[in-house]
Every structure is written in C-alpha cells, then in structure tokens.
Write an enzyme that holds these catalytic residues in place. Structure first.
Site, PDB file in Angstrom:
ATOM      1  N   GLY A  42     -75.452  15.467 -47.225  1.00  0.00           N
ATOM      2  CA  GLY A  42     -75.662  14.341 -48.131  1.00  0.00           C
ATOM      3  C   GLY A  42     -76.942  13.574 -47.840  1.00  0.00           C
ATOM      4  O   GLY A  42     -77.681  13.206 -48.756  1.00  0.00           O
ATOM      5  N   CYS A  43     -77.210  13.359 -46.576  1.00  0.00           N
ATOM      6  CA  CYS A  43     -78.408  12.608 -46.192  1.00  0.00           C
ATOM      7  C   CYS A  43     -79.678  13.403 -46.470  1.00  0.00           C
ATOM      8  O   CYS A  43     -80.698  12.839 -46.870  1.00  0.00           O
ATOM      9  CB  CYS A  43     -78.319  12.200 -44.725  1.00  0.00           C
ATOM     10  SG  CYS A  43     -76.932  11.076 -44.426  1.00  0.00           S
ATOM     11  N   THR A  44     -79.599  14.702 -46.286  1.00  0.00           N
ATOM     12  CA  THR A  44     -80.739  15.556 -46.606  1.00  0.00           C
ATOM     13  C   THR A  44     -80.981  15.560 -48.112  1.00  0.00           C
ATOM     14  O   THR A  44     -82.129  15.427 -48.560  1.00  0.00           O
ATOM     15  CB  THR A  44     -80.512  16.990 -46.082  1.00  0.00           C
ATOM     16  OG1 THR A  44     -80.380  16.928 -44.650  1.00  0.00           O
ATOM     17  CG2 THR A  44     -81.662  17.908 -46.453  1.00  0.00           C
TER      18      THR A  44
END
Length: 155
Positions: A42-44
C-alpha cells in the site's frame, strides 16, 4: 492538527540526512503525507502514485514530503528502489507524526494497535493546513489523482 493549524517548524531528517523545515518551503505549497511502512504494497502504491504525478502537482505549486517511522536507511532504500524524487522524513521517535495527529490507535485485521494513521495534509504557502485526507478517504493506488481532483474542484 486540524485545518487552519500551522505545521511544525522542524519536520525532521529526510532519507539523505537533510533537515526539513517549514521555512524551507515558504512561498510553496506542500503535500505532506504519512504512511505506515516503507516497502509495503500500500505504501509503495501511494508513493508511486505521488511520484507519477509529481509534475502535475508541481504545476499547481505543490511539493511532496512523505513521513513514516522508518529509519533514515530504510527511507533511503525505499526512495532509491522506487525512484522517489521527494523527501521522506525518518520520524523514528514519532515526534512529527504525533504533532500532526496521525499517530494513534487503529484496527487492522480485527486487532487494535497503535501506529501511523495514513493521512495527507495539503499545506499552503504559509505552512497552514488547508485540507486533510483521512485514512478512510485515501485510496493508495490513485491517491495523487484524488488530490488533483480535489484541487481542480477548489480552483
């Protein structure tokens, strides 16, 4: 922090060891976003969405700054691996995250934990928060488009 509040004077140290201060961005707008953990899916996706639309945001006067609890070394590895061309603050002690109000209790997979609440702040040229995207609003894969859509409706 809420809309109308000024972000802290010192934001922290980025992946390259540079101190990031509010004053560094005087006269420029900021997309300041918090994310739970570098190198996770998700952060990527969120970081890559912002990087892909960096020029579109810049055309509207915005610069991007990310912040998480990850170490400076991990932030550097993340930025290099994903080709991120903006500061990633290593807020290991959570000072900035707590000041912003994006550190707190959350529920993941039915478990209550304390950690980073994925949040984005749109900050004006004077360092004042004008818009907050809450964790429930953010769609990581298209987050930059969400910001751009919001900015177009406000223009």
């Amino acid at each position: 922090m809420t809309i109308g509040d000024r972000i802290p004077d010192v934001l922290g140290i980025d992946q390259n060891g540079r101190e990031i201060r509010r004053e560094d961005y005087r006269g420029r707008k900021i997309v300041l976003y918090s994310y739970p953990k570098a190198n996770t899916s998700g952060c990527t996706a969120e970081a890559c969405s912002l990087q892909a639309h960096k020029e579109d945001l810049a055309a509207l006067g915005y610069e991007i700054i990310g912040v998480s609890r990850d170490s400076q070394a991990l932030q550097k590895k993340f930025a290099d691996a994903q080709g991120l061309e903006f500061p990633l603050i290593a807020d290991v002690g959570t000072d900035l995250l707590q000041a912003l109000g994006c550190w707190g209790e959350k529920v993941a997979c039915g478990r209550r934990t304390v950690g980073i609440l994925r949040t984005t702040y749109l900050v004006n040229e004077e360092g004042v928060i004008e818009k907050i995207f809450t964790p429930k609003e953010i769609k990581t894969k298209i987050h930059a488009e969400q910001i751009l859509d919001y900015l177009k409706t406000e223009a």
